[in-house]
Design a protein around this motif. Structure first.
Motif, short mmCIF file in Angstrom:
data_model
loop_
_atom_site.label_atom_id
_atom_site.label_comp_id
_atom_site.label_asym_id
_atom_site.label_seq_id
_atom_site.Cartn_x
_atom_site.Cartn_y
_atom_site.Cartn_z
N TYR A 231 8.12 -30.57 1.97
CA TYR A 231 7.23 -30.91 0.86
C TYR A 231 7.19 -29.80 -0.19
CZ TYR A 231 5.77 -34.69 3.92
OH TYR A 231 5.77 -35.80 4.71
N GLN A 232 7.37 -28.57 0.25
CA GLN A 232 7.47 -27.48 -0.72
C GLN A 232 8.72 -27.64 -1.58
OE1 GLN A 232 7.32 -24.00 1.81
NE2 GLN A 232 5.07 -23.90 1.75
N LEU B 10 10.12 -30.53 -2.30
CA LEU B 10 9.81 -31.64 -3.22
C LEU B 10 8.96 -31.16 -4.40
CD1 LEU B 10 9.00 -34.63 -0.82
CD2 LEU B 10 10.84 -34.52 -2.50
N ASP C 155 8.74 -37.22 -7.17
CA ASP C 155 8.81 -36.10 -6.25
C ASP C 155 7.44 -35.47 -6.02
OD1 ASP C 155 11.51 -36.48 -6.03
OD2 ASP C 155 12.05 -34.92 -7.47
N LEU D 115 5.19 -37.53 -3.63
CA LEU D 115 5.55 -37.31 -2.23
C LEU D 115 5.12 -35.91 -1.77
CD1 LEU D 115 9.12 -38.90 -2.13
CD2 LEU D 115 6.98 -39.88 -1.28
N ALA D 116 5.28 -34.93 -2.64
CA ALA D 116 4.89 -33.57 -2.29
C ALA D 116 3.39 -33.47 -2.02
CB ALA D 116 5.30 -32.61 -3.40
N GLY E 248 2.23 -34.40 1.45
CA GLY E 248 2.42 -33.40 2.50
C GLY E 248 1.44 -32.25 2.44
N CYS F 48 -0.68 -29.39 -6.89
CA CYS F 48 0.30 -30.47 -6.92
C CYS F 48 -0.23 -31.66 -7.73
CB CYS F 48 0.64 -30.91 -5.49
SG CYS F 48 1.96 -32.12 -5.38
#
Length: 346
Positions: free
Chosen positions: A25-26, A28, A47, A50-51, A54, A65
């Protein structure tokens, strides 16, 4: 040795907190940042969404994020997704103080708050304490005094139109023709003075069309039931507070259930219209505003909502007239100014 062991234990205790987010996830998150930098906002939003998934167990990193995701959605002009992301920021701020304590870069924080002020009404931001600072301060008396002269321009134009009135028939006719499209769009109270003779002529057709279609207006208004009053009160409470998109849809549904059964109930129509506006259903909002009638200058926010709904559904003439009347009593924000520029060209 003991100090070294203690230091080792402290390092081991700190390590899980820093490595809590899976490297996938980092990665992403970084890819989303790179996509945003190269202006590929669609890939960035994908992206980053999705990140963020996480980072649910790391509220402060999640706030960073979500802030980036909101900016990507703003670039895509995805207003509903932008508002949903803002609501997620509000939720993690309320539970964890994640946004206020997150280590966002000054550029990221300033960029997000600028877009929040442009995208969201002041009432929405006022319901979230961490974002109240994005609301512009109310103008003082000096600023209001400076703003008054431009509002007097229409009066000067009217006086110029009145001067040739003594020249009999030719020039009054064009002024009435110019006023006629505005009056039906805004209702009978569209403008002072010159609008009254213009509305006098269209009145008979309006009454004739009403009499020609009796099913549109029941002969006798039905009183609201206790259940219907409860629905309107619940919708009113939801719309008065900062709520999620799902709750705003619920408020709209509650209000429209009563408004559709009672077309004569002005407040029910206006609540349904406001609910539709809050979830960007412009055509529905315009329909309920037209059915409920002009909110009037005493309700500048609803008058502004009506102007936006009319504009977004294609009635630019009606939108301009409604917006001009709302601005005199409406707090100016970047969001309001953006629509003023679109509708009035200011």
């Amino acid at each position: 040795m003991k100090p070294n062991r203690l230091l080792l234990l402290l390092l081991l205790a700190a390590w899980p907190a820093r490595a809590a987010v899976d490297p996938f996830y980092q990665t992403l998150l970084r890819e989303g940042e790179h996509a945003y930098d190269r202006k590929d906002y669609q890939a960035a939003a994908h992206d980053l969404r999705l990140a963020c998934f996480g980072m649910l167990d790391e509220p402060r990193q999640l706030a960073d994020c979500l802030a980036r995701l909101a900016l990507a959605q703003d670039r895509l002009n995805d207003v509903e997704a932008f508002r949903d992301t803002f609501q997620r920021l509000v939720e993690i701020e309320e539970r964890f103080k994640a946004y206020s304590q997150a280590e966002l870069t000054p550029e990221l924080r300033a960029g997000l708050e600028q877009r929040l002020a442009a995208r969201l009404p002041a009432a929405t931001l006022a319901g979230a304490p961490a974002f109240r600072s994005t609301i512009p301060a109310k103008p003082g008396p000096a600023a209001i005094a400076k703003a008054e002269p431009p509002k007097k321009e229409p009066a000067k134009r009217e006086s110029v139109k009145k001067e040739p009135a003594g020249k009999e028939a030719e020039k009054p006719a064009p002024s009435r023709a110019a006023g006629q499209p505005v009056a039906p769009a805004n209702g009978s109270a569209a403008a002072p003075g010159p609008a009254t003779p213009a509305t006098a002529a269209p009145t008979p057709p309006a009454t004739n069309s009403a009499s020609a279609s009796p099913p549109a207006e029941p002969p006798a208004p039905k009183p609201l039931t206790d259940a219907e009053r409860g629905k309107l009160e619940q919708a009113r409470r939801i719309l008065a507070e900062q709520r999620s998109t799902r709750e705003l849809r619920q408020a709209y549904q509650l209000a429209r259930e009563v408004a559709d059964v009672h077309p004569e109930a002005k407040e029910a129509q206006h609540l349904a219209a406001e609910g539709a506006y809050r979830i960007s259903r412009w055509s529905d909002a315009a329909t309920y505003f037209r059915r409920g009638g002009d909110p009037g200058e005493g309700e500048p926010e609803r008058l502004f909502y009506m102007a936006v709904a009319l504009y977004e559904s294609g009635d630019r003439t009606g939108a301009a007239a409604a917006l001009k009347r709302s601005l005199a009593n409406l707090q100016r924000t970047p969001y309001v100014d953006a629509y003023a520029k679109k509708i009035l060209g200011q």
